[in-house]
Motif scaffolding. Structure first.
Motif, mmCIF file in Angstrom:
data_model
loop_
_atom_site.group_PDB
_atom_site.id
_atom_site.type_symbol
_atom_site.label_atom_id
_atom_site.label_comp_id
_atom_site.label_asym_id
_atom_site.label_seq_id
_atom_site.Cartn_x
_atom_site.Cartn_y
_atom_site.Cartn_z
ATOM 1 N N ARG A 18 0.828 -1.217 0.000
ATOM 2 C CA ARG A 18 0.000 0.000 0.000
ATOM 3 C C ARG A 18 0.859 1.263 0.000
ATOM 4 O O ARG A 18 0.396 2.348 0.309
ATOM 5 C CB ARG A 18 -0.948 -0.021 1.188
ATOM 6 C CG ARG A 18 -2.051 -1.031 1.004
ATOM 7 C CD ARG A 18 -2.965 -1.155 2.205
ATOM 8 N NE ARG A 18 -4.218 -1.787 1.853
ATOM 9 C CZ ARG A 18 -4.366 -3.063 1.501
ATOM 10 N NH1 ARG A 18 -3.309 -3.855 1.455
ATOM 11 N NH2 ARG A 18 -5.550 -3.550 1.194
ATOM 12 N N GLU A 40 -5.592 -4.548 -5.353
ATOM 13 C CA GLU A 40 -6.224 -3.711 -4.333
ATOM 14 C C GLU A 40 -5.194 -2.803 -3.656
ATOM 15 O O GLU A 40 -5.418 -1.610 -3.462
ATOM 16 C CB GLU A 40 -6.908 -4.612 -3.297
ATOM 17 C CG GLU A 40 -7.634 -3.851 -2.208
ATOM 18 C CD GLU A 40 -8.194 -4.798 -1.156
ATOM 19 O OE1 GLU A 40 -8.070 -4.462 0.035
ATOM 20 O OE2 GLU A 40 -8.737 -5.856 -1.516
ATOM 21 N N ALA A 41 -4.039 -3.379 -3.297
ATOM 22 C CA ALA A 41 -2.976 -2.591 -2.656
ATOM 23 C C ALA A 41 -2.453 -1.517 -3.601
ATOM 24 O O ALA A 41 -2.224 -0.375 -3.201
ATOM 25 C CB ALA A 41 -1.846 -3.508 -2.203
ATOM 26 N N GLU A 44 -4.575 1.605 -3.894
ATOM 27 C CA GLU A 44 -4.351 2.499 -2.757
ATOM 28 C C GLU A 44 -3.001 3.209 -2.881
ATOM 29 O O GLU A 44 -2.858 4.362 -2.500
ATOM 30 C CB GLU A 44 -4.405 1.671 -1.464
ATOM 31 C CG GLU A 44 -4.617 2.502 -0.236
ATOM 32 C CD GLU A 44 -4.850 1.640 0.995
ATOM 33 O OE1 GLU A 44 -4.212 1.934 2.022
ATOM 34 O OE2 GLU A 44 -5.628 0.678 0.929
ATOM 35 N N ALA A 45 -2.016 2.508 -3.437
ATOM 36 C CA ALA A 45 -0.657 3.045 -3.539
ATOM 37 C C ALA A 45 -0.471 4.024 -4.690
ATOM 38 O O ALA A 45 0.468 4.819 -4.688
ATOM 39 C CB ALA A 45 0.323 1.884 -3.711
#
Length: 195
Positions: A18, A40-41, A44-45
């Motif tokens: 993330r 998903e990570a 966010e990143a």
């Protein structure tokens, strides 16, 4: 951060998650790209990353867009112990390194003194986290990690291992003398050998 060479502008964070590290690096003015297996990570990143690549680093074929790039610094933190074929991985990342670039690799030391003691008394069991994490496929020692890097034409420029028990007792010098015994976390700064 203190291991990052002054000339560094572009960084590839492999296993960026993330972007906990990438956020700090971006704030310091570096241009950071990230690789992670989790879409998903990476979502966010993405606000901290110039480019992001979602794939498994053990895939035979890596994205062309990534392979066309060169980086001043590649950070591989807690990755090589989670992959089946570290040789193939090392060959790929050295190809992404710019001339005069560096690689920082961290990995647990399987032969940390507490592990040696446990095994001496016949105790070996996987744990939720730590040296014997369930996700660890490969176990590296000080010697096997160094051999892997040298085999791939890398020069070990600096070692900055983590000796938690020794720091508390002001015995850090013992870790520097016997890193294979006292390093809990091994941290290497590597560069390509000049031909």
């Amino acid at each position: 951060l203190e291991l990052i060479p002054e000339s560094t502008k572009t960084i590839l964070d492999i296993g960026c998650g993330r972007a906990n590290l990438a956020a700090i690096l971006k704030e310091k003015g570096y241009v950071v790209s990230g690789i992670d297996i989790s879409d998903e990570a990476l979502k966010e990143a993405s606000r901290f990353l110039e480019d992001s690549f979602c794939f498994n680093v053990e895939d035979v074929i890596w994205p062309e867009e990534l392979l066309d790039k060169k980086y001043d610094l590649i950070i591989v933190s807690e990755i090589i112990e989670h992959i089946f074929y570290p040789d193939e991985f090392m060959a790929k990342i050295t190809g992404l390194l710019a001339d005069n670039g560096r690689i920082i690799i961290t990995t647990p030391n399987f032969l940390f003194w507490k592990n040696r003691l446990k095994m001496f008394f016949g105790s070996f069991k996987y744990e939720e986290k730590g040296l014997l994490d369930f996700g660890h496929i490969r176990f590296f020692t000080y010697k096997t990690a160094r051999n892997l890097f040298i085999k791939h034409g890398l020069k070990i420029e600096k070692e900055n291992h983590f000796y938690p028990n020794l720091y508390k007792r002001k015995l850090g010098f013992l870790g520097r003398i016997f890193p294979g015994l006292f390093a809990y976390q091994m941290i290497f700064t590597l560069s390509l050998k000049k031909l």
